[in-house]
Motif scaffolding. Structure first.
Motif, PDB file in Angstrom:
ATOM      1  N   PRO A  20       0.799  -1.232   0.000  1.00 46.40           N
ATOM      2  CA  PRO A  20       0.000   0.000   0.000  1.00 46.40           C
ATOM      3  C   PRO A  20       0.830   1.279   0.000  1.00 46.40           C
ATOM      4  O   PRO A  20       0.472   2.253  -0.672  1.00 46.40           O
ATOM      5  N   MET A  21       1.951   1.287   0.719  1.00 45.20           N
ATOM      6  CA  MET A  21       2.783   2.484   0.758  1.00 45.20           C
ATOM      7  C   MET A  21       3.459   2.733  -0.593  1.00 45.20           C
ATOM      8  O   MET A  21       3.562   3.879  -1.037  1.00 45.20           O
ATOM      9  N   VAL A  22       3.880   1.659  -1.233  1.00 44.24           N
ATOM     10  CA  VAL A  22       4.478   1.798  -2.563  1.00 44.24           C
ATOM     11  C   VAL A  22       3.430   2.305  -3.538  1.00 44.24           C
ATOM     12  O   VAL A  22       3.691   3.198  -4.367  1.00 44.24           O
ATOM     13  N   GLY A  23       2.222   1.756  -3.443  1.00 49.52           N
ATOM     14  CA  GLY A  23       1.143   2.204  -4.307  1.00 49.52           C
ATOM     15  C   GLY A  23       0.802   3.670  -4.077  1.00 49.52           C
ATOM     16  O   GLY A  23       0.582   4.424  -5.021  1.00 49.52           O
ATOM     17  N   PHE A  24       0.765   4.074  -2.806  1.00 51.81           N
ATOM     18  CA  PHE A  24       0.481   5.474  -2.482  1.00 51.81           C
ATOM     19  C   PHE A  24       1.540   6.394  -3.071  1.00 51.81           C
ATOM     20  O   PHE A  24       1.217   7.431  -3.664  1.00 51.81           O
ATOM     21  N   CYS A  25       2.801   6.017  -2.902  1.00 56.44           N
ATOM     22  CA  CYS A  25       3.892   6.836  -3.443  1.00 56.44           C
ATOM     23  C   CYS A  25       3.828   6.908  -4.963  1.00 56.44           C
ATOM     24  O   CYS A  25       4.052   7.972  -5.560  1.00 56.44           O
ATOM     25  N   ALA A  26       3.492   5.787  -5.595  1.00 58.30           N
ATOM     26  CA  ALA A  26       3.394   5.775  -7.053  1.00 58.30           C
ATOM     27  C   ALA A  26       2.344   6.767  -7.538  1.00 58.30           C
ATOM     28  O   ALA A  26       2.593   7.581  -8.436  1.00 58.30           O
ATOM     29  N   ILE A  27       1.155   6.722  -6.923  1.00 59.00           N
ATOM     30  CA  ILE A  27       0.076   7.629  -7.339  1.00 59.00           C
ATOM     31  C   ILE A  27       0.437   9.075  -7.013  1.00 59.00           C
ATOM     32  O   ILE A  27       0.164   9.993  -7.802  1.00 59.00           O
ATOM     33  N   LEU A  28       1.072   9.296  -5.869  1.00 56.83           N
ATOM     34  CA  LEU A  28       1.483  10.653  -5.495  1.00 56.83           C
ATOM     35  C   LEU A  28       2.435  11.250  -6.526  1.00 56.83           C
ATOM     36  O   LEU A  28       2.246  12.386  -6.976  1.00 56.83           O
ATOM     37  N   PHE A  29       3.433  10.484  -6.931  1.00 59.25           N
ATOM     38  CA  PHE A  29       4.430  11.023  -7.851  1.00 59.25           C
ATOM     39  C   PHE A  29       3.893  11.138  -9.279  1.00 59.25           C
ATOM     40  O   PHE A  29       4.286  12.041 -10.024  1.00 59.25           O
ATOM     41  N   ILE A  30       2.972  10.250  -9.647  1.00 62.07           N
ATOM     42  CA  ILE A  30       2.299  10.407 -10.949  1.00 62.07           C
ATOM     43  C   ILE A  30       1.464  11.682 -10.940  1.00 62.07           C
ATOM     44  O   ILE A  30       1.440  12.435 -11.927  1.00 62.07           O
ATOM     45  N   ALA A  31       0.783  11.943  -9.814  1.00 58.71           N
ATOM     46  CA  ALA A  31      -0.009  13.168  -9.694  1.00 58.71           C
ATOM     47  C   ALA A  31       0.871  14.405  -9.778  1.00 58.71           C
ATOM     48  O   ALA A  31       0.521  15.391 -10.452  1.00 58.71           O
ATOM     49  N   ILE A  32       2.017  14.371  -9.105  1.00 57.65           N
ATOM     50  CA  ILE A  32       2.934  15.507  -9.153  1.00 57.65           C
ATOM     51  C   ILE A  32       3.440  15.723 -10.578  1.00 57.65           C
ATOM     52  O   ILE A  32       3.556  16.856 -11.050  1.00 57.65           O
ATOM     53  N   GLY A  33       3.722  14.623 -11.289  1.00 58.05           N
ATOM     54  CA  GLY A  33       4.144  14.727 -12.676  1.00 58.05           C
ATOM     55  C   GLY A  33       3.060  15.344 -13.543  1.00 58.05           C
ATOM     56  O   GLY A  33       3.336  16.174 -14.419  1.00 58.05           O
ATOM     57  N   GLY A  34       1.812  14.956 -13.291  1.00 56.34           N
ATOM     58  CA  GLY A  34       0.700  15.558 -14.024  1.00 56.34           C
ATOM     59  C   GLY A  34       0.566  17.039 -13.728  1.00 56.34           C
ATOM     60  O   GLY A  34       0.319  17.851 -14.621  1.00 56.34           O
ATOM     61  N   GLY A  35       0.737  17.401 -12.453  1.00 61.15           N
ATOM     62  CA  GLY A  35       0.686  18.808 -12.078  1.00 61.15           C
ATOM     63  C   GLY A  35       1.818  19.606 -12.692  1.00 61.15           C
ATOM     64  O   GLY A  35       1.635  20.754 -13.117  1.00 61.15           O
ATOM     65  N   ALA A  36       3.007  19.003 -12.753  1.00 61.78           N
ATOM     66  CA  ALA A  36       4.152  19.668 -13.378  1.00 61.78           C
ATOM     67  C   ALA A  36       3.859  19.973 -14.844  1.00 61.78           C
ATOM     68  O   ALA A  36       4.178  21.056 -15.346  1.00 61.78           O
ATOM     69  N   SER A  37       3.233  19.018 -15.531  1.00 61.45           N
ATOM     70  CA  SER A  37       2.851  19.229 -16.933  1.00 61.45           C
ATOM     71  C   SER A  37       1.897  20.406 -17.062  1.00 61.45           C
ATOM     72  O   SER A  37       2.008  21.225 -17.979  1.00 61.45           O
ATOM     73  N   GLY A  38       0.958  20.499 -16.128  1.00 58.71           N
ATOM     74  CA  GLY A  38       0.004  21.598 -16.144  1.00 58.71           C
ATOM     75  C   GLY A  38       0.676  22.946 -15.966  1.00 58.71           C
ATOM     76  O   GLY A  38       0.332  23.923 -16.647  1.00 58.71           O
ATOM     77  N   ALA A  39       1.639  23.023 -15.052  1.00 56.76           N
ATOM     78  CA  ALA A  39       2.355  24.277 -14.814  1.00 56.76           C
ATOM     79  C   ALA A  39       3.147  24.700 -16.047  1.00 56.76           C
ATOM     80  O   ALA A  39       3.165  25.881 -16.425  1.00 56.76           O
ATOM     81  N   LEU A  40       3.797  23.745 -16.688  1.00 56.22           N
ATOM     82  CA  LEU A  40       4.570  24.059 -17.895  1.00 56.22           C
ATOM     83  C   LEU A  40       3.646  24.453 -19.047  1.00 56.22           C
ATOM     84  O   LEU A  40       3.977  25.322 -19.864  1.00 56.22           O
ATOM     85  N   ASN A  41       2.490  23.817 -19.113  1.00 61.62           N
ATOM     86  CA  ASN A  41       1.499  24.177 -20.124  1.00 61.62           C
ATOM     87  C   ASN A  41       1.025  25.614 -19.928  1.00 61.62           C
ATOM     88  O   ASN A  41       0.921  26.390 -20.887  1.00 61.62           O
ATOM     89  N   MET A  42       0.755  25.992 -18.674  1.00 59.19           N
ATOM     90  CA  MET A  42       0.295  27.354 -18.400  1.00 59.19           C
ATOM     91  C   MET A  42       1.398  28.376 -18.670  1.00 59.19           C
ATOM     92  O   MET A  42       1.115  29.505 -19.086  1.00 59.19           O
ATOM     93  N   TRP A  43       2.634  28.000 -18.407  1.00 60.70           N
ATOM     94  CA  TRP A  43       3.751  28.910 -18.703  1.00 60.70           C
ATOM     95  C   TRP A  43       3.821  29.194 -20.200  1.00 60.70           C
ATOM     96  O   TRP A  43       3.922  30.344 -20.611  1.00 60.70           O
ATOM     97  N   TRP A  44       3.748  28.151 -21.016  1.00 61.08           N
ATOM     98  CA  TRP A  44       3.885  28.334 -22.463  1.00 61.08           C
ATOM     99  C   TRP A  44       2.653  29.009 -23.075  1.00 61.08           C
ATOM    100  O   TRP A  44       2.766  29.814 -24.002  1.00 61.08           O
ATOM    101  N   ASP A  45       1.480  28.688 -22.546  1.00 57.18           N
ATOM    102  CA  ASP A  45       0.230  29.170 -23.136  1.00 57.18           C
ATOM    103  C   ASP A  45      -0.298  30.447 -22.480  1.00 57.18           C
ATOM    104  O   ASP A  45      -1.466  30.799 -22.699  1.00 57.18           O
TER     105      ASP A  45
END
Length: 313
Positions: A49-74
């Protein structure tokens, strides 16, 4: 103006935590989290469960990072569009450089930490997903071709594949079925948005299908993609991620989705604007529920399998 008034004005313009969080596109991130979670749980292996939680957390952070870069460019087109002009950068809450630095920092953090928490393959695939969304879609396709959302939609379809890889460290057919479900759903979802947002994309100079080919062609494209999506979505019920529960959900949802697409297709610009708006907006809202319930059904099937109840036995 008094010093107190100046200080109050400055405080109003200063970025708050909520402004930086908004850069991460939390609503989009919620979809990333949910589909990645389904991919991880549907994988045929057990994961701590802890590995799964960390996996989803870091995937979410990666998705958020994409959003920030998208807003910067657009930021330039976000300032023009009614739907996006209140975002942190065009609203003057966050400097473009801050969004860029945040996006880059979170991208690096998410990729490295996902690789450490799960496996290198998952980290590398997350890095590819961020690159695809920011460079291939945002920087290249979005302002170049009306097929922007068709090709670029792949970025939003990768999370369940990343979740699966995080759990198993390998590829399989099943996560790509989940990928295809989101990939085929994306065009009709966004074209419906483009229809009822009217002039937003025209004003911003973004070559959405509504701008380059007109509303009538867009309506036809929505119907065609919806039919293709329905065939695939119902057919997926007989795969490794499906089962009787998924089949029932998919059958009902796709009948409703085709009905909505048909109603959009048969509309005419001579019809009242209010009627067209209601039909298009209704289809867009249904599309949000459509994807959530399909992945929810996959999740239920996966959770029931250990008890011999999920899937086709």
């Amino acid at each position: 103006m008094s010093d107190a008034s100046i200080n109050a004005s400055l405080r109003e313009d200063e970025a708050e935590f909520g402004d930086y969080f908004a850069l991460l596109k939390p609503r989009v991130m919620s979809l990333v989290v949910f589909t990645a979670l389904v991919g991880l749980i549907a994988a045929p292996v057990s994961i701590h469960p802890m590995v799964g939680f960390c996996a989803i957390l870091f995937i979410a952070i990666g998705g958020g990072a994409s959003g920030a870069l998208n807003m910067w460019w657009d930021a330039d087109i976000d300032q023009v569009m009614k739907r996006t002009k209140s975002r942190p950068i065009p609203a003057g809450k966050v400097e473009p450089g801050e969004a860029l630095n945040l996006g880059l920092a979170l991208s690096g953090l998410s990729v490295v930490m996902l690789a450490l928490a799960t496996n290198i393959f998952a980290g590398a695939f997350l890095a590819f997903t961020i690159f695809f969304y920011v460079v291939v879609y945002t920087m290249w396709l979005k302002r170049l071709t009306p097929q922007n959302i068709v090709i670029g939609g792949a970025a939003g379809a990768f999370p369940p594949v990343i979740g699966w890889i995080a759990a198993t460290g390998s590829m399989a057919v099943e996560p790509w079925l989940m990928f295809a479900l989101t990939f085929l759903w994306t065009p009709p979802h966004f074209w419906a948005l483009a229809l009822f947002m009217r002039s937003d994309y025209d004003d911003a100079g973004v070559p959405m299908l509504t701008v380059t080919h007109g509303r009538k062609a867009t309506r036809a494209h929505i119907l065609v993609y919806t039919v293709i999506l329905a065939v695939f979505a119902v057919g997926a019920a007989f795969s490794g991620i499906g089962g009787p529960i998924y089949l029932a959900v998919a059958a009902v949802l796709n009948l409703l989705f085709i009905r909505g697409a048909y109603r959009i297709w048969r509309r005419d610009e001579a019809d009242s604007e209010a009627d067209n708006f209601a039909v298009e907006r209704g289809f867009f809202k249904l599309s949000l529920l459509y994807l959530f319930l399909h992945f929810g059904a996959v999740l239920v099937e996966a959770l029931l399998k250990p008890y011999g109840l999920g899937g086709w036995g």
